[in-house]
Scaffold this motif. Structure first.
Motif, PDB file in Angstrom:
ATOM      1  N   TYR A   1     -18.088   1.837   0.442  1.00  0.00           N
ATOM      2  CA  TYR A   1     -17.705   2.545  -0.781  1.00  0.00           C
ATOM      3  C   TYR A   1     -17.318   3.990  -0.473  1.00  0.00           C
ATOM      4  O   TYR A   1     -16.261   4.480  -0.907  1.00  0.00           O
ATOM      5  N   VAL A   2     -18.154   4.680   0.297  1.00  0.00           N
ATOM      6  CA  VAL A   2     -17.880   6.082   0.640  1.00  0.00           C
ATOM      7  C   VAL A   2     -16.620   6.184   1.490  1.00  0.00           C
ATOM      8  O   VAL A   2     -15.781   7.071   1.273  1.00  0.00           O
ATOM      9  N   ALA A   3     -16.455   5.272   2.445  1.00  0.00           N
ATOM     10  CA  ALA A   3     -15.266   5.291   3.309  1.00  0.00           C
ATOM     11  C   ALA A   3     -13.997   5.096   2.491  1.00  0.00           C
ATOM     12  O   ALA A   3     -13.000   5.813   2.692  1.00  0.00           O
ATOM     13  N   PHE A   4     -14.008   4.139   1.571  1.00  0.00           N
ATOM     14  CA  PHE A   4     -12.835   3.899   0.732  1.00  0.00           C
ATOM     15  C   PHE A   4     -12.533   5.105  -0.150  1.00  0.00           C
ATOM     16  O   PHE A   4     -11.373   5.483  -0.331  1.00  0.00           O
ATOM     17  N   ALA A   5     -13.576   5.704  -0.711  1.00  0.00           N
ATOM     18  CA  ALA A   5     -13.381   6.855  -1.597  1.00  0.00           C
ATOM     19  C   ALA A   5     -12.790   8.043  -0.828  1.00  0.00           C
ATOM     20  O   ALA A   5     -11.853   8.699  -1.301  1.00  0.00           O
ATOM     21  N   LEU A   6     -13.323   8.323   0.362  1.00  0.00           N
ATOM     22  CA  LEU A   6     -12.834   9.455   1.143  1.00  0.00           C
ATOM     23  C   LEU A   6     -11.423   9.215   1.660  1.00  0.00           C
ATOM     24  O   LEU A   6     -10.565  10.110   1.609  1.00  0.00           O
ATOM     25  N   PHE A   7     -11.158   8.013   2.163  1.00  0.00           N
ATOM     26  CA  PHE A   7      -9.824   7.700   2.653  1.00  0.00           C
ATOM     27  C   PHE A   7      -8.801   7.814   1.526  1.00  0.00           C
ATOM     28  O   PHE A   7      -7.688   8.319   1.725  1.00  0.00           O
ATOM     29  N   SER A   8      -9.178   7.356   0.335  1.00  0.00           N
ATOM     30  CA  SER A   8      -8.269   7.415  -0.809  1.00  0.00           C
ATOM     31  C   SER A   8      -7.895   8.849  -1.144  1.00  0.00           C
ATOM     32  O   SER A   8      -6.737   9.151  -1.455  1.00  0.00           O
ATOM     33  N   ASN A   9      -8.851   9.758  -1.064  1.00  0.00           N
ATOM     34  CA  ASN A   9      -8.571  11.153  -1.375  1.00  0.00           C
ATOM     35  C   ASN A   9      -7.613  11.782  -0.368  1.00  0.00           C
ATOM     36  O   ASN A   9      -6.815  12.651  -0.715  1.00  0.00           O
ATOM     37  N   ILE A  10      -7.675  11.337   0.875  1.00  0.00           N
ATOM     38  CA  ILE A  10      -6.824  11.915   1.919  1.00  0.00           C
ATOM     39  C   ILE A  10      -5.383  11.435   1.785  1.00  0.00           C
ATOM     40  O   ILE A  10      -4.439  12.213   1.960  1.00  0.00           O
ATOM     41  N   VAL A  11      -5.187  10.155   1.490  1.00  0.00           N
ATOM     42  CA  VAL A  11      -3.820   9.605   1.476  1.00  0.00           C
ATOM     43  C   VAL A  11      -3.203   9.576   0.075  1.00  0.00           C
ATOM     44  O   VAL A  11      -2.061   9.138  -0.081  1.00  0.00           O
ATOM     45  N   ALA A  12      -3.929  10.041  -0.919  1.00  0.00           N
ATOM     46  CA  ALA A  12      -3.408   9.987  -2.293  1.00  0.00           C
ATOM     47  C   ALA A  12      -2.236  10.935  -2.509  1.00  0.00           C
ATOM     48  O   ALA A  12      -1.531  10.823  -3.517  1.00  0.00           O
ATOM     49  N   ALA A  13      -2.008  11.866  -1.578  1.00  0.00           N
ATOM     50  CA  ALA A  13      -0.895  12.803  -1.739  1.00  0.00           C
ATOM     51  C   ALA A  13       0.453  12.102  -1.651  1.00  0.00           C
ATOM     52  O   ALA A  13       1.456  12.609  -2.173  1.00  0.00           O
ATOM     53  N   LYS A  14       0.494  10.937  -0.994  1.00  0.00           N
ATOM     54  CA  LYS A  14       1.759  10.207  -0.892  1.00  0.00           C
ATOM     55  C   LYS A  14       1.971   9.352  -2.130  1.00  0.00           C
ATOM     56  O   LYS A  14       1.114   8.531  -2.484  1.00  0.00           O
ATOM     57  N   ILE A  15       3.113   9.533  -2.789  1.00  0.00           N
ATOM     58  CA  ILE A  15       3.460   8.706  -3.947  1.00  0.00           C
ATOM     59  C   ILE A  15       4.331   7.554  -3.437  1.00  0.00           C
ATOM     60  O   ILE A  15       5.373   7.776  -2.830  1.00  0.00           O
ATOM     61  N   ALA A  16       3.896   6.331  -3.680  1.00  0.00           N
ATOM     62  CA  ALA A  16       4.593   5.147  -3.180  1.00  0.00           C
ATOM     63  C   ALA A  16       5.208   4.362  -4.332  1.00  0.00           C
ATOM     64  O   ALA A  16       4.810   4.501  -5.497  1.00  0.00           O
ATOM     65  N   GLN A  17       6.194   3.547  -3.990  1.00  0.00           N
ATOM     66  CA  GLN A  17       6.808   2.630  -4.953  1.00  0.00           C
ATOM     67  C   GLN A  17       6.279   1.226  -4.683  1.00  0.00           C
ATOM     68  O   GLN A  17       6.296   0.750  -3.558  1.00  0.00           O
ATOM     69  N   PHE A  18       5.820   0.563  -5.738  1.00  0.00           N
ATOM     70  CA  PHE A  18       5.265  -0.776  -5.631  1.00  0.00           C
ATOM     71  C   PHE A  18       6.135  -1.745  -6.425  1.00  0.00           C
ATOM     72  O   PHE A  18       6.263  -1.611  -7.648  1.00  0.00           O
ATOM     73  N   ASN A  19       6.727  -2.708  -5.729  1.00  0.00           N
ATOM     74  CA  ASN A  19       7.498  -3.755  -6.393  1.00  0.00           C
ATOM     75  C   ASN A  19       6.565  -4.927  -6.650  1.00  0.00           C
ATOM     76  O   ASN A  19       6.205  -5.670  -5.728  1.00  0.00           O
ATOM     77  N   LEU A  20       6.177  -5.119  -7.901  1.00  0.00           N
ATOM     78  CA  LEU A  20       5.214  -6.155  -8.257  1.00  0.00           C
ATOM     79  C   LEU A  20       5.866  -7.444  -8.729  1.00  0.00           C
ATOM     80  O   LEU A  20       5.197  -8.324  -9.250  1.00  0.00           O
ATOM     81  N   GLY A  21       7.171  -7.534  -8.576  1.00  0.00           N
ATOM     82  CA  GLY A  21       7.865  -8.740  -8.993  1.00  0.00           C
ATOM     83  C   GLY A  21       8.374  -8.668 -10.414  1.00  0.00           C
ATOM     84  O   GLY A  21       9.490  -9.083 -10.717  1.00  0.00           O
ATOM     85  N   PHE A  22       7.568  -8.119 -11.309  1.00  0.00           N
ATOM     86  CA  PHE A  22       7.965  -7.972 -12.709  1.00  0.00           C
ATOM     87  C   PHE A  22       8.362  -6.537 -13.035  1.00  0.00           C
ATOM     88  O   PHE A  22       8.621  -6.194 -14.188  1.00  0.00           O
ATOM     89  N   GLY A  23       8.412  -5.682 -12.007  1.00  0.00           N
ATOM     90  CA  GLY A  23       8.818  -4.303 -12.219  1.00  0.00           C
ATOM     91  C   GLY A  23       8.422  -3.414 -11.057  1.00  0.00           C
ATOM     92  O   GLY A  23       7.567  -3.784 -10.243  1.00  0.00           O
TER      93      GLY A  23
END
Length: 226
Positions: A35-57
């Motif tokens: 849980y802590v690893a996921f939370a910390l990693f998320s804070n570090i890489v959240a600066a990148k805005i990505a595009q997600f193609n989910l099939g319906f948009g």
């Protein structure tokens, strides 16, 4: 779409290791660590805005959204096995870890770079947003994750331990919605378009929440099997 689903499944599979540890030692340590690893990693890489193609948009969201979304599953797993107080202890440990990361990020950025090191500006672009993102995460996660823990615990007592899928969904989805609005607004207001980001984060988190339902049952089976 298939690639994203495989990514979600791969990340979520780490919770199985935590549940195996919990069954063997009757302690949530491994789940807390993940849980802590996921939370910390998320804070570090959240600066990148990505595009997600989910099939319906196509949707736009911080690249870390799929990783961080799994923290709601971990919250429910710990709550299911060890109760709300242990879950809130885990959330507090993650909060303290984020405080430490904020301080050391500032310290590293403030150090004078070596004259032959040419990457200071790129380093500042990536890590310079981390303190604001972590501040947003503090507010959003402390409120939303605790809301998730309370709703899950309340629904479990209400149904006397039945309908796991219902309390998993009914606790995670509203908590994810609240987290999305708070985090995106605090982290990106004034520097990124807020509306599309909130929509993208919310849709992806709900998708992860739905995919996580069978993993919730699998993790419970692992923790309680003889």
């Amino acid at each position: 779409m298939l690639q994203i689903l495989l990514w979600i499944v791969a990340i979520t599979a780490f919770t199985i290791l935590g549940s195996m540890y919990a069954r063997k030692f009757e302690r949530p340590d491994a789940l807390i660590g993940i849980y802590v690893a996921f939370a910390l990693f998320s804070n570090i890489v959240a600066a990148k805005i990505a595009q997600f193609n989910l099939g319906f948009g196509n949707f736009f969201a911080p690249a870390a959204v799929i990783v961080f979304s799994v923290t709601f599953l971990i919250t429910d797993i710990v709550n299911e096995k060890f109760g709300r107080k242990e879950t809130q202890r885990m959330i507090f440990i993650a909060f303290l870890s984020q405080v430490a990361i904020t301080f050391f990020t500032w310290l590293v950025l403030s150090l004078e770079p070596a004259p032959f090191w040419q990457n200071q500006s790129a380093f500042e672009v990536i890590f310079g947003q981390v303190p604001r993102i972590i501040a947003a995460s503090w507010v959003a996660s402390l409120i939303s994750e605790n809301l998730d823990a309370y709703i899950f615990d309340w629904f479990k007592r209400l149904t006397k331990g039945k309908h796991l899928w219902a309390r998993n969904i009914l606790s995670s989805l509203p908590a994810m919605a609240l987290d999305s609005v708070l985090f995106v607004t605090i982290a990106f207001y004034g520097i990124q378009p807020i509306g599309p980001l909130i929509l993208g984060v919310l849709v992806i988190k709900w998708l992860v929440g739905i995919v996580n339902i069978p993993f919730m049952y699998l993790n419970r089976w692992i923790m309680y099997r003889k």
